[in-house]
Design a protein around this motif. Structure first.
Motif, PDB file in Angstrom:
ATOM      1  N   ILE A   1      96.180 -24.699  88.684  1.00 34.52           N
ATOM      2  CA  ILE A   1      95.892 -23.289  88.447  1.00 34.52           C
ATOM      3  C   ILE A   1      95.742 -22.593  89.796  1.00 34.52           C
ATOM      4  O   ILE A   1      94.900 -22.968  90.602  1.00 34.52           O
ATOM      5  N   LEU A   2      96.577 -21.586  90.042  1.00 30.77           N
ATOM      6  CA  LEU A   2      96.499 -20.814  91.277  1.00 30.77           C
ATOM      7  C   LEU A   2      95.668 -19.559  91.030  1.00 30.77           C
ATOM      8  O   LEU A   2      95.987 -18.766  90.145  1.00 30.77           O
ATOM      9  N   ILE A   3      94.590 -19.405  91.795  1.00 26.07           N
ATOM     10  CA  ILE A   3      93.698 -18.248  91.682  1.00 26.07           C
ATOM     11  C   ILE A   3      93.994 -17.318  92.857  1.00 26.07           C
ATOM     12  O   ILE A   3      93.774 -17.686  94.015  1.00 26.07           O
ATOM     13  N   ILE A   4      94.497 -16.103  92.561  1.00 27.11           N
ATOM     14  CA  ILE A   4      94.771 -15.119  93.613  1.00 27.11           C
ATOM     15  C   ILE A   4      93.754 -13.994  93.436  1.00 27.11           C
ATOM     16  O   ILE A   4      93.915 -13.129  92.569  1.00 27.11           O
ATOM     17  N   ASP A   5      92.684 -14.048  94.230  1.00 28.83           N
ATOM     18  CA  ASP A   5      91.580 -13.093  94.098  1.00 28.83           C
ATOM     19  C   ASP A   5      90.887 -12.988  95.452  1.00 28.83           C
ATOM     20  O   ASP A   5      90.662 -14.001  96.112  1.00 28.83           O
ATOM     21  N   ASP A   6      90.540 -11.763  95.876  1.00 25.93           N
ATOM     22  CA  ASP A   6      89.910 -11.607  97.192  1.00 25.93           C
ATOM     23  C   ASP A   6      88.382 -11.746  97.144  1.00 25.93           C
ATOM     24  O   ASP A   6      87.744 -11.717  98.188  1.00 25.93           O
ATOM     25  N   GLU A   7      87.798 -11.924  95.950  1.00 25.40           N
ATOM     26  CA  GLU A   7      86.344 -12.088  95.845  1.00 25.40           C
ATOM     27  C   GLU A   7      85.975 -13.571  95.905  1.00 25.40           C
ATOM     28  O   GLU A   7      86.263 -14.310  94.961  1.00 25.40           O
ATOM     29  N   PRO A   8      85.319 -14.019  96.992  1.00 27.38           N
ATOM     30  CA  PRO A   8      84.988 -15.441  97.137  1.00 27.38           C
ATOM     31  C   PRO A   8      84.142 -15.974  95.986  1.00 27.38           C
ATOM     32  O   PRO A   8      84.340 -17.103  95.541  1.00 27.38           O
ATOM     33  N   GLN A   9      83.207 -15.155  95.464  1.00 26.22           N
ATOM     34  CA  GLN A   9      82.333 -15.645  94.394  1.00 26.22           C
ATOM     35  C   GLN A   9      83.108 -15.874  93.091  1.00 26.22           C
ATOM     36  O   GLN A   9      82.807 -16.819  92.355  1.00 26.22           O
TER      37      GLN A   9
ATOM     38  N   ALA B   1      92.356 -26.585  90.949  1.00 27.97           N
ATOM     39  CA  ALA B   1      92.328 -25.176  91.350  1.00 27.97           C
ATOM     40  C   ALA B   1      92.825 -25.019  92.783  1.00 27.97           C
ATOM     41  O   ALA B   1      92.394 -25.728  93.679  1.00 27.97           O
ATOM     42  N   ILE B   2      93.736 -24.067  92.976  1.00 24.86           N
ATOM     43  CA  ILE B   2      94.230 -23.715  94.310  1.00 24.86           C
ATOM     44  C   ILE B   2      93.894 -22.238  94.509  1.00 24.86           C
ATOM     45  O   ILE B   2      94.066 -21.435  93.596  1.00 24.86           O
ATOM     46  N   GLU B   3      93.389 -21.878  95.695  1.00 24.51           N
ATOM     47  CA  GLU B   3      92.929 -20.516  95.921  1.00 24.51           C
ATOM     48  C   GLU B   3      93.761 -19.780  96.956  1.00 24.51           C
ATOM     49  O   GLU B   3      94.259 -20.375  97.906  1.00 24.51           O
ATOM     50  N   ALA B   4      93.885 -18.465  96.729  1.00 23.49           N
ATOM     51  CA  ALA B   4      94.501 -17.558  97.701  1.00 23.49           C
ATOM     52  C   ALA B   4      93.717 -16.254  97.659  1.00 23.49           C
ATOM     53  O   ALA B   4      93.388 -15.763  96.584  1.00 23.49           O
ATOM     54  N   SER B   5      93.408 -15.701  98.849  1.00 19.81           N
ATOM     55  CA  SER B   5      92.602 -14.475  98.897  1.00 19.81           C
ATOM     56  C   SER B   5      93.431 -13.220  99.127  1.00 19.81           C
ATOM     57  O   SER B   5      92.912 -12.114  99.097  1.00 19.81           O
ATOM     58  N   THR B   6      94.740 -13.386  99.356  1.00 21.03           N
ATOM     59  CA  THR B   6      95.624 -12.228  99.540  1.00 21.03           C
ATOM     60  C   THR B   6      96.877 -12.405  98.682  1.00 21.03           C
ATOM     61  O   THR B   6      97.212 -13.524  98.274  1.00 21.03           O
ATOM     62  N   GLY B   7      97.583 -11.305  98.470  1.00 22.50           N
ATOM     63  CA  GLY B   7      98.814 -11.373  97.698  1.00 22.50           C
ATOM     64  C   GLY B   7      99.883 -12.204  98.382  1.00 22.50           C
ATOM     65  O   GLY B   7     100.552 -13.021  97.745  1.00 22.50           O
ATOM     66  N   GLN B   8     100.034 -12.009  99.698  1.00 17.41           N
ATOM     67  CA  GLN B   8     101.055 -12.762 100.446  1.00 17.41           C
ATOM     68  C   GLN B   8     100.782 -14.263 100.385  1.00 17.41           C
ATOM     69  O   GLN B   8     101.688 -15.054 100.172  1.00 17.41           O
ATOM     70  N   ASP B   9      99.513 -14.644 100.590  1.00 22.95           N
ATOM     71  CA  ASP B   9      99.150 -16.061 100.529  1.00 22.95           C
ATOM     72  C   ASP B   9      99.382 -16.595  99.118  1.00 22.95           C
ATOM     73  O   ASP B   9      99.862 -17.713  98.933  1.00 22.95           O
TER      74      ASP B   9
ATOM     75  N   VAL C   1      98.874 -18.947  86.753  1.00 21.21           N
ATOM     76  CA  VAL C   1      98.348 -18.119  87.837  1.00 21.21           C
ATOM     77  C   VAL C   1      97.291 -17.175  87.272  1.00 21.21           C
ATOM     78  O   VAL C   1      97.517 -16.538  86.234  1.00 21.21           O
ATOM     79  N   VAL C   2      96.135 -17.109  87.947  1.00 14.71           N
ATOM     80  CA  VAL C   2      95.102 -16.122  87.633  1.00 14.71           C
ATOM     81  C   VAL C   2      95.175 -15.092  88.756  1.00 14.71           C
ATOM     82  O   VAL C   2      95.012 -15.436  89.926  1.00 14.71           O
ATOM     83  N   LEU C   3      95.456 -13.830  88.402  1.00 11.58           N
ATOM     84  CA  LEU C   3      95.771 -12.811  89.406  1.00 11.58           C
ATOM     85  C   LEU C   3      94.864 -11.593  89.280  1.00 11.58           C
ATOM     86  O   LEU C   3      94.772 -10.986  88.214  1.00 11.58           O
TER      87      LEU C   3
ATOM     88  N   PRO D   1     102.990 -18.820  83.444  1.00 13.12           N
ATOM     89  CA  PRO D   1     102.045 -17.929  82.761  1.00 13.12           C
ATOM     90  C   PRO D   1     101.118 -17.264  83.785  1.00 13.12           C
ATOM     91  O   PRO D   1     100.628 -17.922  84.696  1.00 13.12           O
ATOM     92  N   ILE D   2     100.908 -15.954  83.634  1.00 12.71           N
ATOM     93  CA  ILE D   2     100.049 -15.202  84.548  1.00 12.71           C
ATOM     94  C   ILE D   2      98.980 -14.475  83.741  1.00 12.71           C
ATOM     95  O   ILE D   2      99.305 -13.701  82.828  1.00 12.71           O
ATOM     96  N   ILE D   3      97.719 -14.754  84.072  1.00 15.71           N
ATOM     97  CA  ILE D   3      96.602 -14.047  83.442  1.00 15.71           C
ATOM     98  C   ILE D   3      96.014 -13.107  84.481  1.00 15.71           C
ATOM     99  O   ILE D   3      95.609 -13.529  85.558  1.00 15.71           O
ATOM    100  N   ILE D   4      95.999 -11.816  84.164  1.00 17.67           N
ATOM    101  CA  ILE D   4      95.385 -10.828  85.039  1.00 17.67           C
ATOM    102  C   ILE D   4      93.877 -10.893  84.820  1.00 17.67           C
ATOM    103  O   ILE D   4      93.407 -10.871  83.686  1.00 17.67           O
ATOM    104  N   LEU D   5      93.120 -11.003  85.913  1.00 15.56           N
ATOM    105  CA  LEU D   5      91.659 -11.014  85.857  1.00 15.56           C
ATOM    106  C   LEU D   5      91.178  -9.939  86.820  1.00 15.56           C
ATOM    107  O   LEU D   5      91.270 -10.106  88.035  1.00 15.56           O
ATOM    108  N   THR D   6      90.703  -8.811  86.293  1.00 19.52           N
ATOM    109  CA  THR D   6      90.442  -7.663  87.151  1.00 19.52           C
ATOM    110  C   THR D   6      89.324  -6.785  86.610  1.00 19.52           C
ATOM    111  O   THR D   6      88.992  -6.847  85.436  1.00 19.52           O
ATOM    112  N   ALA D   7      88.783  -5.956  87.489  1.00 18.79           N
ATOM    113  CA  ALA D   7      87.766  -4.983  87.076  1.00 18.79           C
ATOM    114  C   ALA D   7      88.421  -3.732  86.496  1.00 18.79           C
ATOM    115  O   ALA D   7      87.747  -2.907  85.878  1.00 18.79           O
TER     116      ALA D   7
END
Length: 197
Positions: free
Chosen positions: A10-18, A34-42, A55-57, A80-86
Motif C-alpha cells: 500500500i503506497l501512502i501519498i500524504d504530506d501529514e506525518p501523523q 506500507a510505503i510512504e511518500a510525502s510529495t506528489g513527485q515522490d 494507493v492512498v492519496l 486502485p486509488i483511494i482519496i483520503l483528504t480533508a
C-alpha cells in the motif's frame, strides 16, 4: 501481485506525518506492507518503482495537487486509488471519481471503515486480474505483461493503440460509444480536449 491482505503493498501519498504514521502502524498490524511518500513527485516515483497493490492519496500535497498525481497515475496504471483528504466538497469528490479514483474518504475518518473500503478495492482488482490473458480467436492479449500476439506473432503497439485494443477486447460483443472509448483510453478530461487519433 498480492491481492489479499497478507503482504499487499500500500503506497501512502500524504504530506501529514501523523496520518502516514497512523496508516503505517495500522496497515502493518493487518499484514500489509506500507510505503510512504510525502510529495506528489515522490509518490509517482514510488508507484513506478514498487508497483503497489493500492494507493492512498491526499489531494492537498506540497508540490503537485492530488488531482495531478491521480491524472498522472491513470496515464499508465489501473492500481486502485483511494482519496483520503480533508476536502469534503461534493465537486471535489465528483472530480476525483471522474478522474479515476476508486473511492473517496474524508478526514477525520474511522479506521475500521477505511480498512473495509481498502479490502473492497483490493477485492475488485483481484477479480479483474483473475484472467490476465484474453484470447479472441488468433488474438492473445497478456494484460499483466501488456503484450499482444496475433497468430503467435508479437505485435508492436503504441501505448494508445494497446489501451484501445484492450478496452475493445474487454468489451467484446458490446457496443461502445465514442464517448466511452475517449474516457477509457484517453481519460475523463478527453472530452474537453482535441484528441489526435
Amino acid at each position: 501481485m498480492a491481492m489479499t491482505a497478507s503482504g499487499a503493498k500500500i503506497l501512502i501519498i500524504d504530506d501529514e506525518p501523523q496520518i502516514r504514521k497512523l496508516l503505517r502502524v495500522t496497515l502493518n498490524a493487518h499484514g500489509f506492507e506500507a510505503i510512504e511518500a510525502s510529495t506528489g513527485q515522490d509518490g509517482l516515483l514510488q508507484a513506478a518503482m514498487i508497483r503497489p497493490d493500492l494507493v492512498v492519496l491526499d489531494l492537498g500535497l506540497p508540490d503537485l495537487t492530488g488531482m495531478e498525481v491521480l491524472q498522472k497515475l491513470r496515464e499508465w496504471s489501473q492500481v486502485p486509488i483511494i482519496i483520503l483528504t480533508a476536502q469534503d466538497q461534493e465537486k471535489d469528490k465528483v472530480a476525483a471519481l471522474d478522474q479515476g479514483a476508486d473511492d473517496y474518504v474524508t478526514k477525520p475518518f474511522g479506521m475500521g471503515e477505511f480498512m473495509a473500503r481498502m479490502r473492497v478495492a483490493l477485492r475488485h482488482v483481484a477479480k479483474t486480474q483473475d484472467e490476465p490473458v484474453l484470447k479472441l480467436g488468433d488474438l492473445v492479449i497478456d494484460l499483466a505483461g501488456r503484450q499482444v500476439e496475433l497468430q503467435g506473432e508479437k505485435l508492436k503497439l503504441t501505448p494508445t493503440e494497446y489501451e484501445l485494443l484492450k478496452v475493445l477486447a474487454l468489451n467484446a460483443g458490446r457496443v461502445m460509444t465514442h464517448r466511452q472509448l475517449l474516457k477509457q483510453v484517453w481519460g475523463a478530461n478527453s472530452m474537453n480536449q482535441i484528441v489526435n487519433i
